[in-house]
Write a protein that holds these residues in place. Structure first.
Motif, short mmCIF file in Angstrom:
data_model
loop_
_atom_site.label_atom_id
_atom_site.label_comp_id
_atom_site.label_asym_id
_atom_site.label_seq_id
_atom_site.Cartn_x
_atom_site.Cartn_y
_atom_site.Cartn_z
N LYS A 88 0.86 -1.18 0.00
CA LYS A 88 0.00 0.00 0.00
C LYS A 88 0.89 1.23 0.00
O LYS A 88 1.99 1.22 0.55
CB LYS A 88 -0.91 0.02 1.24
CG LYS A 88 -2.00 -1.04 1.22
CD LYS A 88 -2.91 -0.91 2.44
CE LYS A 88 -4.01 -1.97 2.39
NZ LYS A 88 -4.90 -1.89 3.59
N ASP A 125 0.81 5.76 0.20
CA ASP A 125 0.03 6.98 0.37
C ASP A 125 0.10 7.80 -0.90
O ASP A 125 0.80 7.44 -1.86
CB ASP A 125 0.52 7.77 1.58
CG ASP A 125 2.02 8.06 1.50
OD1 ASP A 125 2.54 8.19 0.37
OD2 ASP A 125 2.69 8.12 2.55
N GLU A 133 2.63 7.31 -4.06
CA GLU A 133 2.04 6.97 -5.37
C GLU A 133 2.60 7.88 -6.45
O GLU A 133 2.99 7.44 -7.55
CB GLU A 133 0.51 7.12 -5.33
CG GLU A 133 -0.23 5.97 -4.72
CD GLU A 133 -1.73 6.17 -4.84
OE1 GLU A 133 -2.16 7.09 -5.57
OE2 GLU A 133 -2.48 5.42 -4.19
N LYS A 171 -2.69 -0.85 -7.64
CA LYS A 171 -2.39 -0.43 -6.28
C LYS A 171 -2.50 1.08 -6.07
O LYS A 171 -2.33 1.56 -4.96
CB LYS A 171 -0.95 -0.87 -5.92
CG LYS A 171 -0.65 -2.35 -6.15
CD LYS A 171 -1.39 -3.23 -5.17
CE LYS A 171 -1.18 -4.71 -5.45
NZ LYS A 171 0.19 -5.16 -5.25
#
Length: 1198
Positions: free
Chosen positions: A38, A40, A44, A76
């Protein structure tokens, strides 16, 4: 910590060292591929920008890795980030540098398939498509950029076309404009692009597109290359939208027909494209298409060319396929097509498919045949087609149908025999052969006067027979036809035979026509007329005898010159043996015995296990020679010296089987009867000696011992009761000596007793059954198996005495049950195929047999259950009225083993030959086959095997059930793993008290009261709870088929469903051969066959065979989903065993690769197979790999 690692990787990706950048990009790819990754918003942004920049890396391997990172990344990150990346890539593609354009295109093609959510796709795809369309239509864009845009658009439309409905009109307008481009590559890619979006277009837009293409085609000033593009566009639309294109055929077909018929002679490509469109359109057309007169011109393209015009072969191929499509999709139009087109090829197909269907129309057909054969304007091709049709229709209809038209038919056919073109002549001679059978079908029936036609037919054929200067095909047809004429009209040609028969003998001397002439004499010899062959018989026998030699001398009479020896081919020797046999049967009283001796000497060299078919023919001829009443003692002596040693060698062969094994004992029998110096004792000793192990080869194979036993039994019966009894005593003494030794002598003794006992009652030999059953104690399996076989066959000879003994032993000897059941199986199997003696069997303890067998249905041993099932199936052939209801009742048994056994019993009762059980089991068979829905996999597999046997032996039994059975059968082909079946683990975790508590609740189990759930009923309660849990979880009645066994240091996966899946696919393979008309291949190929192609080795093999059959029989269905079949086939041919794999694994993988390549070769033969880009890529990969290419070429040449 994970984010810190990502930041570190991103820093290294911008370094100067290429290797560091590569390693960092690889690390990033691994991180992105992790399930728990993951990021933030800030991370990204950094990752996406870094990867986009990395695409421009000067090192190709680094930029390639960056492209791979895009696939996991888009899943993602947020929608906004995906949209941003797409915009940047579009800008690179449309406005970037030339060296960056390709990588941007690849990146976009990588991202599009990964857009899995509708929300993301809807936001991104519309924007992407509009930018690509802008690049496509903008002035100044290069051809390369436009082609890349079209490729990406094709992928987008294929997956997300339905999400862009509001923009369809704009997109279609832009794409249609590209069909007029001067660049062929742009036009071609535009066609693919429009075809990709076509399925999602509304009916109005589809009509708009079709109308625009038709409008362009109607423009007479359109360039030829543009015409081809628009014709291809119509074909692509028809293929893409299927039945939806039907309403537009009225507009498109007349235009296409006009192009096909008016195209210049040099524009074969345009004609081919037009016919290909017709072919694809036939399956989407409605009845108006065939009613509007559009079919006739489709055949004309096939008739305008000859075989010599090589430039037109593609057009003729396309026209032929179009004709086939019409026959398949519009069978109701065939009669109308005949009136319109007069196509003999269509009628020929009709006669092949529906024999005897034209009996009421022969009169109207004869005039057409006459015109085709007699009209001076008729082409050679037309005459050949007319003659082929005439031959087929004569062969498939009753002769009496043609008798009123023989005069009208015979004249043009006999005239065609005199044609100059050899193909017409050869076909006319074949028609004459059928004409001969039609004119005189029966020697005893005189309803039709055939005599006026005898001499005209004879004279026409003799002219061709006597002519040496003509094509070989004509020579062979003339010889065959003359053989038929003499065998049918010989009693009316007595005066002509002395001049005709020598010509046939002369043709036997010619190496080219020798085989055909030998077969012609076989036909003459088999005639019931007993044609007088005295003028040539001696010469024919002598000539045929020389052909039996492997080499024979070729003699030139003029200078008495001997040519080198000529090798006789196998077909010639086989035909010679058959012809000699027929001649000796018919004319043995006119052949001298010395000729017999010479024949026996020559045929003895042909007796060998290297060619069993030849050996069987040689032995049959030998039997015919010995049985002839004119045989002299010298013949018997010659057989003893020449044939007997070969026969005794042959009997030791493990390959001996079939017809040869049937003829060999009869040969030895005749040797004993007709050879004065051959005694029974000597032959018996020779046979027993042949069973002894030799120092070179060791012991004999099991099959060889069976062969020796059969021969010995026949000799014993031929020698008389006294010698037979002494032989049986000798054999029983061998058994009583020592049962602890594993000798071939004991093995043979048991088999011999079985064979003798099957043919003769041995009850006069006291306690022989006890002597045989003692061998059950032997420590050697082959001895015990032979004893079981012997006991069963001895019982066949006297059922009333020995059958009760076997049944009693089964009840009382628990340890010997399996062997005793095999003995019982031998008894039942013999009675089920031999009608004589069934009454005696029916009067014995049938009820006791059935009770015993049904009791053993629940046996834990699979071998016992299989024997029981076979016994029940064979008894059902004898007593169907009693057995079928008894078996049906047990289909509802609570025991799975019983249900499986009765279904397998039905399988054994469905045999190829007609039986009285057929009509009894027909209304009941669904009760057995529907057990394919059973929750137990053993029962389901038994039902699949029974269905497969029924489909193979008697398909009419199950055709009416297939609509319901096929989906259930297909379901058995799917791999079912642990994630599907978990109810057993759920129940296993529930304690007994908790279980009782659950089941005592009225809401869950009102039929079970708490007071009833004692310990004895606990297992029932557990089973009930399992069922409830399964229903609650939606699991049904299925069980776990793939499970993991923990063996401590390692785990082992067990696939319990493998045999079931394999059986299911093999059943489908059988159904394709016998019930294809009841199947819809499209519903099976995807997903079931597709899944099987990616399954275990044992499943892949039948799947490859199924795919090959479907490609040949249902090419359209396979072609429609060819892309989905490529991946598993590609995976199979590229699979490499582990380096430490054993030889067996390597060989198995090689077999798998060759099997897959056979399937690929079948796919490659499908019309238009090149249209599948994935398949074309696969073929290119095969071609580029030297190893795989060599295997593929060898398979294609098989």
């Amino acid at each position: 910590m994970a984010n810190l690692a990502i930041h570190s990787i991103l820093e290294k990706m911008t370094g100067k060292d290429k290797d560091y950048r590569y390693m960092a990009t690889s690390d990033l790819l691994n991180e992105l591929s992790k399930e728990g990754f993951k990021a933030d918003a800030d991370l990204e942004f950094k990752i996406s920008n870094t990867i986009i920049r990395q695409l421009d890396d000067a090192a190709g391997d680094v930029s390639g890795l960056a492209v791979k990172c895009l696939a996991p990344l888009v899943k993602k990150v947020s929608e906004a980030r995906v949209s941003e990346m797409m915009n940047k890539l579009c800008d690179k593609l449309l406005n970037g540098k030339d060296q960056h354009r390709d990588i941007a295109s690849i990146a976009l093609k990588t991202i599009v398939p990964e857009l899995t959510t509708t929300a993301v796709a809807q936001r991104v795809i519309v924007s992407l498509s509009l930018q690509l369309i802008k690049g496509l239509t903008s002035a100044g864009m290069s051809t390369e950029i436009k082609c890349e845009c079209l490729d990406i658009l094709c992928d987008v439309f294929h997956k997300f076309g339905n999400l862009m409905a509001t923009d369809h009109e704009f997109l279609i307008g832009a794409l249609l404009s590209q069909l007029s481009s001067n660049q062929a590559s742009i036009r071609k890619k535009s066609i693919s692009c429009i075809a990709s979006i076509a399925p999602s277009l509304s009916d109005d837009l589809l009509a708009l597109v079709t109308g625009e293409v038709v409008r362009l085609l109607k423009n007479k000033s359109l360039k030829p290359e543009m015409s081809r593009t628009n014709i291809q566009m119509i074909g692509a639309l028809s293929r893409a939208v299927g039945y939806r294109f039907g309403p537009h055929l009225g507009d498109t077909v007349p235009v296409l027909i006009n192009y096909c018929t008016s195209a210049s002679e040099n524009d074969e490509e345009l004609r081919e494209y037009g016919l290909q469109v017709f072919y694809m359109s036939m399956y989407s057309a409605d009845s108006s298409f065939s009613n509007n007169g559009y079919l006739s011109p489709l055949f004309e393209s096939a008739n305008e060319y000859t075989d010599d015009e090589d430039i037109s072969w593609k057009v003729r191929r396309a026209a032929a396929k179009c004709s086939a499509a019409i026959i398949v999709s519009r069978p109701e139009m065939l009669s109308k097509l005949y009136g319109e087109v007069g196509a003999f090829s269509v009628l020929k197909e009709l006669v092949v498919v529906l024999p005897d269907c034209l009996a009421d129309h022969i009169g109207s057909l004869v005039s057409g045949i006459q015109k085709a054969l007699s009209d001076k304007s008729s082409t050679s091709n037309l005459k050949i087609e007319a003659l082929i049709f005439t031959r087929l229709v004569m062969a498939s209809h009753s002769p009496s149908v043609f008798h009123p038209y023989i005069k009208a038919l015979s004249s043009p056919v006999l005239s065609a025999v005199g044609e100059r073109y050899y193909k017409v002549t050869a076909e006319a001679l074949r028609v004459c052969g059928e004409l001969v059978r039609v004119v005189r079908p029966d020697f005893k029936a005189y309803g039709f006067d055939y005599k006026p036609y005898v001499h005209p037919i004879y004279n026409a054929i003799l002219t061709r027979l006597a002519n040496q200067d003509q094509d070989q095909e004509v020579k062979e047809c003339a010889i065959s036809c003359m053989g038929l004429v003499i065998s049918t009209f010989g009693d009316n040609l007595r005066a002509e035979l002395p001049s005709c028969l020598p010509v046939l003998v002369d043709r036997m001397g010619n190496e080219i026509t020798r085989l055909t002439a030998v077969k012609a004499f076989a036909v003459i010899a088999a005639s019931l007329l007993k044609v007088d062959l005295s003028c040539v018989l001696e010469h024919v026998i002598a000539e045929l005898t020389t052909f039996l030699r492997k080499y024979y001398l070729k003699i030139k009479c003029i200078l008495i010159w001997f040519a080198p020896p000529v090798k006789a081919n196998r077909a010639l020797r086989q035909a010679t043996l058959g012809t000699l046999n027929s001649l000796i049967v018919a004319y043995g009283d006119r052949i001298c015995s010395s000729a017999y001796e010479v024949i026996i000497v020559e045929l003895s060299t042909l007796i060998s296990d290297s060619d069993l078919h030849m050996t069987a023919l040689a032995l049959e001829l030998c039997c015919t020679l010995m049985a002839d009443r004119k045989s002299s003692p010298n013949v018997g002596s010659t057989v003893r010296n020449k044939v007997l040693p070969q026969a005794l060698t042959l009997v030791r062969s493990s390959l001996l089987q079939g017809q040869t094994l049937l003829v060999l004992p009869r040969t030895l029998d005749l040797v004993l009867v007709h050879s004065a110096n051959t005694s029974f004792e000597a032959l018996l000793e020779s046979l027993l000696s042949s069973a002894k192990p030799s120092p070179q080869t060791g012991g004999l194979a099991k099959q060889a011992l069976y062969s020796i036993a059969q021969c010995l039994a026949v000799l014993c019966l031929a020698a008389g009761d006294q010698k037979c009894a002494s032989t049986v005593n000798m054999l029983t003494n061998i058994l009583e000596d020592d049962i602890s030794t594993n000798s071939a002598k004991q093995h043979l003794a048991l088999l011999c007793l079985g064979e003798i006992g099957r043919m003769k009652d041995l009850s006069s030999h006291a306690h022989i059954e006890n002597i045989v059953i003692e061998s059950f104690q032997s420590p050697f399996e082959e001895i015990k198996s032979a004893a079981s076989y012997a006991l069963g066959n001895i019982a066949v000879g006297n059922l009333s005495k020995y059958l009760p003994f076997i049944l009693d032993q089964i009840d009382n000897q628990q340890k010997k049950q399996y062997l005793l059941l095999h003995s019982l199986k031998e008894v039942i199997a013999r009675q089920s195929v031999v009608k004589a003696g069934q009454a005696e069997f029916q009067d014995t303890s049938v009820e006791k047999i059935l009770k015993l067998l049904f009791n053993h249905c629940e046996s834990e041993e699979e071998g016992v259950r299989n024997v029981v099932a076979e016994c029940l199936g064979k008894i059902a052939l004898i007593e169907p009225t009693k057995l079928v209801p008894a078996l049906k009742v047990r289909t509802t048994s609570p025991t799975a083993f019983t249900r499986a056994t009765v279904v397998i019993a039905v399988k054994y009762s469905i045999v190829e030959r007609p039986e009285k059980i057929d009509e009894i089991i027909y209304p009941e068979i669904s009760s057995f086959l529907m057990l394919i829905k059973d929750h137990d996999r053993h029962v389901r597999r038994a039902a699949v095997l029974a269905l497969s046997t029924a489909a193979h032996n008697k398909p009419n039994l199950i055709k009416g059930l297939l609509p319901e059975l096929l989906p259930l059968l297909y379901d058995q082909t799917i791999v079912k793993g642990e994630n599907e079946f978990c109810s057993s683990s759920l129940v296993g975790s529930v304690g007994d008290e908790e279980l009782v508590g659950h089941l005592s609740r009225d809401s869950l189990s009102p039929q079970l009261e708490h007071s009833q759930l004692d310990l004895a009923g606990l297992e029932q309660a557990r089973s009930f709870f399992r069922e409830l849990k399964e229903k609650e979880l939606g699991l049904g009645d299925k069980q776990e088929l793939i499970r993991t066994v923990d063996l401590g240091p390692f785990k082992h996966t067990v696939d319990d469903g493998l045999e079931l899946r394999k059986a299911a696919f093999e059943c489908v393979d059988t159904l394709l051969d016998s019930c294809l008309d009841q199947m819809n291949p499209s519903s099976f190929i995807v997903p079931y066959l597709r899944s099987g192609l990616d399954d275990h080795y044992d499943v892949k093999m039948p799947c490859h065979l199924i795919l090959s059959k479907l490609a040949d029989k249902c090419p359209a269905a396979v072609f429609a989903v060819m892309d989905s079949l490529v991946d598993p086939l590609q995976k199979t041919i590229n699979f490499k065993p582990k380096p430490d794999a054993v030889k067996q694994e390597v060989d198995r993988n090689e077999d798998m690769i060759r099997s897959a390549l056979r399937a690929i070769a079948s796919l490659n033969r499908i019309s238009g197979g090149g249209c599948s880009l994935k398949f074309k890529s696969l073929m290119n990969e095969i071609t580029k790999s030297p190893i795989i290419s060599e295997k593929y070429n060898s398979i294609c040449n098989e």
